[in-house]
Design a protein around this motif. Structure first.
Motif, mmCIF file in Angstrom:
data_model
loop_
_atom_site.group_PDB
_atom_site.id
_atom_site.type_symbol
_atom_site.label_atom_id
_atom_site.label_comp_id
_atom_site.label_asym_id
_atom_site.label_seq_id
_atom_site.Cartn_x
_atom_site.Cartn_y
_atom_site.Cartn_z
ATOM 1 N N GLU B 2 -2.658 14.650 5.360
ATOM 2 C CA GLU B 2 -3.230 14.842 4.032
ATOM 3 C C GLU B 2 -2.455 14.011 3.006
ATOM 4 O O GLU B 2 -1.268 13.732 3.185
ATOM 5 N N CYS B 3 -3.134 13.682 1.916
ATOM 6 C CA CYS B 3 -2.503 12.833 0.897
ATOM 7 C C CYS B 3 -1.245 13.469 0.318
ATOM 8 O O CYS B 3 -0.255 12.782 0.074
ATOM 9 N N GLN B 4 -1.290 14.807 0.112
ATOM 10 C CA GLN B 4 -0.116 15.457 -0.491
ATOM 11 C C GLN B 4 1.095 15.381 0.445
ATOM 12 O O GLN B 4 2.210 15.084 0.004
ATOM 13 N N THR B 28 0.142 4.904 9.276
ATOM 14 C CA THR B 28 -1.292 4.846 9.565
ATOM 15 C C THR B 28 -2.086 5.336 8.355
ATOM 16 O O THR B 28 -3.080 4.723 7.950
ATOM 17 N N HIS B 29 -1.612 6.443 7.771
ATOM 18 C CA HIS B 29 -2.305 6.971 6.592
ATOM 19 C C HIS B 29 -2.281 5.956 5.444
ATOM 20 O O HIS B 29 -3.299 5.745 4.780
ATOM 21 N N LEU B 30 -1.126 5.332 5.253
ATOM 22 C CA LEU B 30 -1.003 4.357 4.165
ATOM 23 C C LEU B 30 -1.980 3.195 4.347
ATOM 24 O O LEU B 30 -2.535 2.683 3.366
ATOM 25 N N GLN B 32 -4.797 3.365 5.525
ATOM 26 C CA GLN B 32 -6.186 3.785 5.308
ATOM 27 C C GLN B 32 -6.437 4.359 3.920
ATOM 28 O O GLN B 32 -7.570 4.582 3.529
ATOM 29 N N CYS B 33 -5.351 4.665 3.188
ATOM 30 C CA CYS B 33 -5.523 5.343 1.893
ATOM 31 C C CYS B 33 -4.880 4.502 0.789
ATOM 32 O O CYS B 33 -3.658 4.419 0.693
ATOM 33 N N SER B 34 -5.722 3.906 -0.051
ATOM 34 C CA SER B 34 -5.187 2.994 -1.072
ATOM 35 C C SER B 34 -4.381 3.742 -2.127
ATOM 36 O O SER B 34 -3.408 3.211 -2.671
ATOM 37 N N GLN B 35 -4.790 4.987 -2.404
ATOM 38 C CA GLN B 35 -4.083 5.769 -3.431
ATOM 39 C C GLN B 35 -2.638 6.030 -3.012
ATOM 40 O O GLN B 35 -1.709 5.833 -3.794
ATOM 41 N N CYS B 36 -2.451 6.471 -1.756
ATOM 42 C CA CYS B 36 -1.091 6.736 -1.254
ATOM 43 C C CYS B 36 -0.305 5.435 -1.131
ATOM 44 O O CYS B 36 0.894 5.406 -1.403
ATOM 45 N N ASP B 37 -1.005 4.364 -0.732
ATOM 46 C CA ASP B 37 -0.314 3.091 -0.582
ATOM 47 C C ASP B 37 0.186 2.585 -1.932
ATOM 48 O O ASP B 37 1.281 2.037 -2.029
HETATM 49 ZN ZN LIG Z 1 -3.624 9.465 0.934
#
Ligand SMILES: [Zn+2]
Lengths: 213, 170
Positions: B2-4, B28-30, B32-37
């Protein structure tokens, strides 16, 4: 004299292997001043900078660093695991700071008050591409970052300094500050985010620009 | 992931505090997720800035001051001596003195014959009786008052008046 700038890495000294450390501590325990000097040469700067970040005063940091090492030498026999010398030393330093400033916050004046020095000729040659305006901003930025760190609440500041400046592992930090690993991890994260947010607020749109350093 | 969870672990991954699997999952999450990256890049930039703040160098005279303080101190390695502290004579002086006293006292009594023991005991009783009598009867002017008997009768009243039976009705 203003502190020497070391790009990339913070308080680093010559490396010392686990065996060398064990040997130096063992010999110092037997009274070898020479062995203790080796320990001082390796850890002195770290302790000085840790206390400096905690107190904000260079003079105070020098006095307390000396006290820390004298106290360490006289109590060396109480250190059971030689290999844990660093955590043990930081804990003595931390106690010294809190004893000195029991019940009151350390004066955070000197960091901001130090005069901005002229760049040495070597530094000028090493950074020929930086315009004078950027150089001023970079110096100013340094002071802003130092101020942001100094304004962190003590609980966050101690773990932040140990992690961000001294690159200690979370486990070692948890041993020094006497808090759980989970609490240390969470406090470091909060401190990192707070410091980032404040620098970002200060820099505005310039945040993320590579020409700032 | 999850993002959090990802966001809260960004500091730990940069501080190399995650194990291989955790780091892989986060990366892997980073990807795929521009906000977290974006958050990752932002924190990374602050890491780079903080790594560049200046550090203090040791004052060259500092070691001399420390050395001067510690050079006169006694040798450090007292660890094995602390282990022997339990046997230290200083700790045992009061105990030894007490034990010796008891031994002398018992020898003094044991060396007496039966007749002597009886005489000693008799003398002791006499002395004790005299002392009690003195306490009861002596009126010492200089002291300024009558001394109370050593063992006063708790049932006797000081004014010596008769007292009615408290359990019978008048
Ligand atoms: Zn995220």
């Amino acid at each position: 004299m203003r502190e020497k700038r070391i790009n990339g890495k913070n308080p680093q000294t010559f490396s010392i292997s686990g065996e060398e450390l064990d040997d130096a501590v063992s010999r110092a325990k037997k009274g070898s001043v020479q062995a203790f000097q080796k320990l001082y040469e390796h850890y002195g700067r770290k302790i000085l900078n840790y206390i400096y970040r905690m107190t904000g005063s260079r003079e105070e940091a020098e006095d307390l660093t000396q006290d820390t090492f004298i106290l360490a030498y006289t109590n060396l026999s109480s250190l059971k695991e030689n290999i844990k010398f660093q955590s043990w030393l930081f804990r003595i330093a931390q106690n010294n700071v809190y004893q000195k400033y029991r019940g009151k916050r350390p004066p955070m004046d000197s960091i901001q008050q130090e005069e901005t020095p002229e760049l040495s000729d070597v530094q000028k040659l090493a950074t020929p591409q930086i315009s004078p305006e950027d150089r001023v901003l970079s110096k100013e930025l340094e002071q802003v970052i130092e101020q942001v760190i100094s304004q962190l609440p003590d609980k966050y500041k101690e773990v932040f300094v140990l992690s961000a400046i001294h690159k200690l592992s979370y486990k070692e930090i948890s041993e020094i500050v006497g808090r759980s690993l989970a609490s240390v991890k969470s406090d470091i994260h909060r401190a990192r985010v707070e410091v980032r947010d404040k620098i970002k607020t200060y820099l505005g749109e310039n945040y993320g620009m590579s020409n700032l350093f | 992931m999850e993002c959090q969870t990802c966001s809260e672990s960004l500091t730990a991954v940069m501080d190399r505090e995650l194990n291989g699997d955790q780091e892989k999952e986060l990366k892997t999450h980073l990807s795929q997720c521009s906000q977290c990256d974006q958050e990752y890049q932002s924190l990374l930039y602050s890491y780079e800035l903080i790594d560049r703040i200046p550090v203090l160098e040791l004052n060259p005279t500092s070691w001399g001051k420390i050395r001067a303080e510690i050079i006169n101190l006694p040798t450090q390695d007292w660890g094995w001596i602390f282990g022997l502290r339990f046997f230290s004579p200083i700790r045992w002086i009061p105990v030894t003195a007490g034990a010796l006293g008891l031994v002398f006292l018992s020898l003094f009594f044991l060396n007496q014959s039966d007749a002597e023991k009886e005489r000693s005991f008799h003398t002791f009783l006499q002395v004790r009786e005299q002392m009690e009598l003195q306490h009861v009867n002596v009126f010492d002017e200089s002291w300024g008052g009558v001394m109370e008997p050593l063992h006063p009768n708790p049932f006797a009243l000081h004014d010596h008046t008769t007292q009615g039976n408290p359990f019978t009705l008048e």
